[in-house]
Design an enzyme around this catalytic site. Structure first.
Site, PDB file in Angstrom:
ATOM      1  N   ASP A  38       0.834  -1.200   0.000  1.00  0.00           N
ATOM      2  CA  ASP A  38       0.000   0.000   0.000  1.00  0.00           C
ATOM      3  C   ASP A  38       0.871   1.253   0.000  1.00  0.00           C
ATOM      4  O   ASP A  38       2.015   1.228   0.474  1.00  0.00           O
ATOM      5  CB  ASP A  38      -0.901   0.025   1.239  1.00  0.00           C
ATOM      6  N   PHE A  85     -10.960  -2.251   7.156  1.00  0.00           N
ATOM      7  CA  PHE A  85     -10.511  -3.332   6.290  1.00  0.00           C
ATOM      8  C   PHE A  85     -11.319  -3.424   4.996  1.00  0.00           C
ATOM      9  O   PHE A  85     -10.768  -3.716   3.931  1.00  0.00           O
ATOM     10  CB  PHE A  85     -10.559  -4.665   7.040  1.00  0.00           C
TER      11      PHE A  85
END
Length: 290
Positions: free
Chosen positions: A107, A216
């Site tokens: 990420d 999430f």
């Protein structure tokens, strides 16, 4: 490890993240002692954004191997590292006797909205897989997205990218969290139709809190089925959400077993109680407590 050989039988594994404190590490090992009763084949250890936990990841992996006699699978990302830095890291990993890597693009660092490859680094996970494959001795796992990666143009485009990672040298796919077994089966069967023979293992994370849902699900693009969302909407606190999450995880695992999955990769968030309740209810093949 030889993933194809490993998954000839049903195989259970867990994922943990490096704690920030020594107290957290002590607590984690208490939880892992409980999870060890389920005979996991390996425990994967996450790698922080931008490589922020690089040394902690290796230290934790070694502790899991040496203290608990469980094989570690070390996460590694493209973020923040040049080719030469990656080569140095891989040499260190191999010197420590760690031979199994989960290769990820990673990420963007905190505060950045898009992924920018470092100078002389890699833009895509398949490039990282290819580079690692050129260093003998590593078994490589990669991530799959049952609903497609949030940045992909489509599910089909994402599966084609996943196949590139397999063709580059990956021998195991572990999925991100999902909440509809049909999404997993679509990913597995699409890859199979493309000629892939590597194990595709579902990643299971029971819902345990409202905050977790936001973090999430937004991160990986997973969707909660309408009937589960309706139950969650009626929950007045996180204790009620936990019960809904456990019930749905049990239902999912049973459906996945009926569909012939080769294993589960469980995301316990460094705690054992919720995962233990799910596994005890499902009766996982080969588990020490099945």
């Amino acid at each position: 490890m030889n993933f194809k050989e490993l998954y000839k039988n049903f195989t259970l594994s867990f994922e943990v993240f490096p704690p920030k404190t020594e107290e957290g590490k002590t607590s984690l090992f208490t939880e892992l002692e409980k999870l060890k009763e389920y005979n996991p084949a390996f425990v994967s250890v996450t790698y922080g954004a931008g490589g922020s936990t690089r040394e902690k990841t290796l230290d934790l992996a070694l502790s899991i191997r040496d203290t608990l006699s469980i094989r570690p699978l070390v996460h590694f990302t493209c973020v923040g590292s040049s080719r030469s830095e990656i080569a140095q890291y891989l040499a260190k990993v191999k010197e420590l006797g760690l031979t199994d890597i989960l290769a990820l693009r990673g990420d963007p660092p905190q505060g950045e909205e898009s992924f920018t490859p470092p100078a002389d680094g890699f833009s895509y996970a398949n490039d990282l897989v290819s580079f690692i494959s050129s260093v003998n001795g590593f078994s490589i796992a990669v991530a799959g997205y049952p609903e497609g990666h949030p940045e992909s143009a489509s599910f089909d485009a994402d599966v084609k990218n996943l196949k590139k990672k397999i063709d580059a040298g990956a021998s195991l796919v572990i999925t991100q969290l999902f909440f509809n077994p049909d999404d997993y089966f679509r990913l597995r069967d699409t890859l199979s139709a493309m000629g892939s023979t590597v194990p595709v293992i579902p990643g299971i994370m029971p819902i345990t809190s409202a905050g977790q849902i936001d973090r999430f699900i937004k991160k990986c693009g997973a969707k909660i089925p309408a009937h589960v969302q309706q139950k969650l909407d009626r929950c007045v606190n996180d204790a009620k959400i936990v019960e809904v999450g456990i019930d749905h995880a049990i239902s999912m695992c049973r459906s996945l077993l009926d569909g012939g999955v080769q294993g589960f990769h469980m995301y316990p968030l460094n705690k054992s109680v919720v995962i233990s309740r799910v596994l005890d209810a499902v009766g996982v093949p080969g588990s020490g407590r099945s």
